[in-house]
Design a protein around this motif. Structure first.
Motif, PDB file in Angstrom:
ATOM      1  N   VAL A  52      25.199  26.983 113.000  1.00  0.00           N
ATOM      2  CA  VAL A  52      24.185  27.669 113.795  1.00  0.00           C
ATOM      3  C   VAL A  52      24.774  28.898 114.486  1.00  0.00           C
ATOM      4  O   VAL A  52      24.035  29.836 114.823  1.00  0.00           O
ATOM      5  CB  VAL A  52      23.576  26.689 114.824  1.00  0.00           C
ATOM      6  CG1 VAL A  52      24.560  26.385 115.943  1.00  0.00           C
ATOM      7  CG2 VAL A  52      22.285  27.249 115.405  1.00  0.00           C
ATOM      8  N   LYS A  55      24.123  31.813 112.239  1.00  0.00           N
ATOM      9  CA  LYS A  55      22.702  32.167 112.239  1.00  0.00           C
ATOM     10  C   LYS A  55      22.341  32.957 113.498  1.00  0.00           C
ATOM     11  O   LYS A  55      21.586  33.935 113.438  1.00  0.00           O
ATOM     12  CB  LYS A  55      21.846  30.911 112.143  1.00  0.00           C
ATOM     13  CG  LYS A  55      21.959  30.176 110.818  1.00  0.00           C
ATOM     14  CD  LYS A  55      21.048  28.954 110.811  1.00  0.00           C
ATOM     15  CE  LYS A  55      21.157  28.203 109.484  1.00  0.00           C
ATOM     16  NZ  LYS A  55      20.280  27.006 109.456  1.00  0.00           N
ATOM     17  N   MET A  56      22.891  32.543 114.639  1.00  0.00           N
ATOM     18  CA  MET A  56      22.614  33.252 115.886  1.00  0.00           C
ATOM     19  C   MET A  56      23.247  34.644 115.873  1.00  0.00           C
ATOM     20  O   MET A  56      22.664  35.606 116.381  1.00  0.00           O
ATOM     21  CB  MET A  56      23.124  32.437 117.072  1.00  0.00           C
ATOM     22  CG  MET A  56      22.432  31.096 117.223  1.00  0.00           C
ATOM     23  SD  MET A  56      23.108  30.061 118.544  1.00  0.00           S
ATOM     24  CE  MET A  56      22.398  30.860 119.983  1.00  0.00           C
ATOM     25  N   TYR A 132      13.815  34.992 117.521  1.00  0.00           N
ATOM     26  CA  TYR A 132      14.436  33.976 116.677  1.00  0.00           C
ATOM     27  C   TYR A 132      15.728  33.465 117.308  1.00  0.00           C
ATOM     28  O   TYR A 132      16.021  32.266 117.267  1.00  0.00           O
ATOM     29  CB  TYR A 132      14.699  34.565 115.300  1.00  0.00           C
ATOM     30  CG  TYR A 132      15.355  33.621 114.312  1.00  0.00           C
ATOM     31  CD1 TYR A 132      14.762  32.414 113.972  1.00  0.00           C
ATOM     32  CD2 TYR A 132      16.574  33.937 113.729  1.00  0.00           C
ATOM     33  CE1 TYR A 132      15.361  31.542 113.079  1.00  0.00           C
ATOM     34  CE2 TYR A 132      17.185  33.076 112.830  1.00  0.00           C
ATOM     35  CZ  TYR A 132      16.573  31.887 112.519  1.00  0.00           C
ATOM     36  OH  TYR A 132      17.191  31.026 111.635  1.00  0.00           O
ATOM     37  N   TYR A 133      16.487  34.362 117.919  1.00  0.00           N
ATOM     38  CA  TYR A 133      17.719  33.957 118.615  1.00  0.00           C
ATOM     39  C   TYR A 133      17.398  33.037 119.799  1.00  0.00           C
ATOM     40  O   TYR A 133      18.050  32.001 119.992  1.00  0.00           O
ATOM     41  CB  TYR A 133      18.467  35.201 119.097  1.00  0.00           C
ATOM     42  CG  TYR A 133      19.673  34.906 119.946  1.00  0.00           C
ATOM     43  CD1 TYR A 133      20.900  34.637 119.357  1.00  0.00           C
ATOM     44  CD2 TYR A 133      19.586  34.903 121.334  1.00  0.00           C
ATOM     45  CE1 TYR A 133      22.021  34.368 120.130  1.00  0.00           C
ATOM     46  CE2 TYR A 133      20.696  34.637 122.114  1.00  0.00           C
ATOM     47  CZ  TYR A 133      21.902  34.369 121.506  1.00  0.00           C
ATOM     48  OH  TYR A 133      23.006  34.086 122.283  1.00  0.00           O
ATOM     49  N   GLN A 135      14.829  31.149 120.143  1.00  0.00           N
ATOM     50  CA  GLN A 135      14.331  29.887 119.615  1.00  0.00           C
ATOM     51  C   GLN A 135      15.475  28.988 119.182  1.00  0.00           C
ATOM     52  O   GLN A 135      15.477  27.783 119.468  1.00  0.00           O
ATOM     53  CB  GLN A 135      13.395  30.161 118.440  1.00  0.00           C
ATOM     54  CG  GLN A 135      12.753  28.892 117.878  1.00  0.00           C
ATOM     55  CD  GLN A 135      11.781  29.206 116.746  1.00  0.00           C
ATOM     56  OE1 GLN A 135      11.724  30.333 116.264  1.00  0.00           O
ATOM     57  NE2 GLN A 135      11.028  28.215 116.316  1.00  0.00           N
ATOM     58  N   MET A 136      16.479  29.552 118.498  1.00  0.00           N
ATOM     59  CA  MET A 136      17.631  28.741 118.096  1.00  0.00           C
ATOM     60  C   MET A 136      18.412  28.241 119.306  1.00  0.00           C
ATOM     61  O   MET A 136      18.893  27.100 119.319  1.00  0.00           O
ATOM     62  CB  MET A 136      18.533  29.555 117.178  1.00  0.00           C
ATOM     63  CG  MET A 136      18.014  29.690 115.759  1.00  0.00           C
ATOM     64  SD  MET A 136      19.251  30.370 114.628  1.00  0.00           S
ATOM     65  CE  MET A 136      19.389  32.023 115.279  1.00  0.00           C
ATOM     66  N   GLU A 137      18.535  29.070 120.324  1.00  0.00           N
ATOM     67  CA  GLU A 137      19.235  28.634 121.538  1.00  0.00           C
ATOM     68  C   GLU A 137      18.491  27.484 122.214  1.00  0.00           C
ATOM     69  O   GLU A 137      19.103  26.528 122.690  1.00  0.00           O
ATOM     70  CB  GLU A 137      19.386  29.814 122.499  1.00  0.00           C
ATOM     71  CG  GLU A 137      20.181  29.483 123.744  1.00  0.00           C
ATOM     72  CD  GLU A 137      20.389  30.689 124.632  1.00  0.00           C
ATOM     73  OE1 GLU A 137      20.879  30.520 125.761  1.00  0.00           O
ATOM     74  OE2 GLU A 137      20.053  31.813 124.202  1.00  0.00           O
ATOM     75  N   GLU A 139      16.419  25.315 120.714  1.00  0.00           N
ATOM     76  CA  GLU A 139      16.534  24.129 119.882  1.00  0.00           C
ATOM     77  C   GLU A 139      17.924  23.495 119.996  1.00  0.00           C
ATOM     78  O   GLU A 139      18.068  22.270 119.928  1.00  0.00           O
ATOM     79  CB  GLU A 139      16.232  24.485 118.429  1.00  0.00           C
ATOM     80  CG  GLU A 139      14.776  24.865 118.191  1.00  0.00           C
ATOM     81  CD  GLU A 139      14.529  25.296 116.767  1.00  0.00           C
ATOM     82  OE1 GLU A 139      15.523  25.498 116.029  1.00  0.00           O
ATOM     83  OE2 GLU A 139      13.354  25.430 116.382  1.00  0.00           O
ATOM     84  N   LEU A 145      18.420  20.660 116.735  1.00  0.00           N
ATOM     85  CA  LEU A 145      19.342  20.992 115.640  1.00  0.00           C
ATOM     86  C   LEU A 145      20.374  19.900 115.427  1.00  0.00           C
ATOM     87  O   LEU A 145      21.442  20.129 114.883  1.00  0.00           O
ATOM     88  CB  LEU A 145      20.049  22.318 115.945  1.00  0.00           C
ATOM     89  CG  LEU A 145      19.147  23.554 116.011  1.00  0.00           C
ATOM     90  CD1 LEU A 145      19.957  24.775 116.370  1.00  0.00           C
ATOM     91  CD2 LEU A 145      18.426  23.756 114.702  1.00  0.00           C
TER      92      LEU A 145
END
Length: 418
Positions: A52, A55-56, A132-133, A135-137, A139, A145
């Motif tokens: 991840v 991805k970030m 999107y960044y 959102q990943m943080e 999750e 994740l």
């Protein structure tokens, strides 16, 4: 298409494109490496997968590219014209009638392409990638994740189970040293220990996963004096996944709005609050001045690239980097105060732009139209004087040691002669 250009344009294109691409890669790499260390620490603390992180970082590339593109353009043109000036090729081109505007034809063609790329970045790609960044943080923090169970710590799941895993192998495929306490529907407590296990998904219920345990023991507390003890070679333990709240919709901050949304909220949406209109107008003007300033980068590069005659000073390179970074920070400050409604966005952002643009045009005029004119003439003189003084200071420090060495050698010669 490059073959259709005159030989001078092809030559300038090669001089510009190579350092420009190198600066792109270097600037983006340095910015990403600085962020990568923080992300590795953050992901390690949250117990998330290493993949991840990349991805970030990929989601941050458009944000960093909006700064790396103007810097790469400026230094690419600067290094090209500096090479022409120090090798006297620029004097030859000027002598045969080629003006600075003629020599800047190819750099401005490259600039227009990069302006189009930067417009797409700052108005469309960057807001989406930033969301999107975020959102990943979110999750990662919430465990969506696969980061909710941390190795070496007790984790509570669905308020009915406490789970601890000693070691994780094969990227989480094998879990070693498992201990769990589970409260079943009959108010009985099960204490489970196993040598190893693994998580398996279920096709029937997506909110439940199976923890398959191997070679362990179950101690069932039934309320009597003697608990029941069972040994197993394999046991499937169902685990209810905790409910994860859905991530917010895009648009919590103005930097997540694309161009049509900024225009609608800032100027045409009567239902939005005054704070939202101020933030949208500040963000729109900030992105505009960052893009428009790129049109002046070739002129600034030419003004700072040409050193004085019989000089190879690289002062212009350092001054160019300082000017671009300082202007970027001033724009960020202007956006912040305009977002708060303290200053009108036109004054906070376009005021520094016109001042900086006037400075660039004056420097270019001095270089291109004033005989012997240097944009950094005073700074070059001051820099030369400081360099001479520093050289003299080091020479004075070395001189006593040389005298002492010579005196020692003379004493040894006299002693040997006696």
């Amino acid at each position: 298409m490059l073959k259709l250009l005159p030989s001078v344009d092809r030559y300038i294109f090669r001089l510009v494109i190579v350092p420009m691409l190198g600066i792109f890669a270097l600037a983006a790499s340095l910015l990403l490496l600085e962020k990568m260390l923080r992300l590795f620490d953050f992901v390690a603390v949250e117990g998330g997968p290493i993949g991840v992180v990349f991805k970030m970082l990929g989601a941050l590339v458009p944000e960093y590219a909006s700064l790396a593109i103007p810097l790469g353009l400026l230094l690419g043109v600067l290094f090209a014209f500096r090479k022409l000036a120090t090798s006297s090729e620029l004097d030859t081109m000027r002598a045969v009638g080629l003006s600075y505007w003629r020599l800047l034809r190819v750099p401005y063609a490259i600039t227009l392409v990069l302006v189009a790329v930067n417009v797409a970045l700052v108005f469309y790609i960057q807001p989406m990638s930033r969301y999107y960044y975020e959102q990943m943080e979110y999750e990662l923090r919430s465990g969506a994740l696969g980061a909710s169970i941390k190795v070496g710590e007790f984790t509570t799941l669905a308020d009915r189970m406490a789970l601890r895993i000693e070691e994780s192998q094969d990227d989480g495929q094998r879990l070693m040293g498992i201990y769990a306490r589970v409260a079943n529907d009959r108010d009985q407590v099960l204490t489970i220990s196993a040598r190893e296990g693994s998580f398996l998904a279920t096709s029937d219920d997506p909110d439940t996963i199976i923890l398959r345990l191997t070679e362990g023991t179950i101690i069932q507390d039934t309320g009597s004096a003697t608990p029941r003890v069972l040994s197993f070679s394999r046991h499937d333990l169902p685990i209810d996944l905790p409910a994860i709240e859905q991530f917010r919709s895009r648009g919590e901050a103005s930097r997540e709005y694309i161009l049509p949304e900024l225009l609608r909220i800032g100027w045409s949406d009567e239902n939005s609050s005054e704070a939202e209109r101020d933030a949208s107008q500040a963000t729109f003007n900030y992105r505009m001045v960052e893009v428009v300033m790129m049109l002046l980068m070739p002129l600034l590069a030419v003004a700072l690239a040409i050193p004085p005659k019989r000089s190879t000073s690289a002062l212009g390179v350092f001054v160019s980097i300082i000017l671009v970074v300082a202007y970027h920070k001033i724009n960020q400050y202007g956006e912040d105060i305009a977002t708060l409604g303290r200053v009108d966005p036109i004054i906070a952002l376009w005021g520094p732009f016109f001042i900086f643009a006037a400075l660039i045009l004056w420097m270019y005029y001095r270089t291109a139209y004033v005989p012997g004119g240097q944009a950094l003439g005073a700074l070059e003189t001051l820099f030369a004087k400081l360099s001479k003084r520093i050289a003299k200071l080091f020479a004075r420090r070395k001189q006593p040691s040389l005298l002492s060495d010579n005196s020692a050698e003379t004493g040894e010669q006299l002693a040997s002669a006696q």
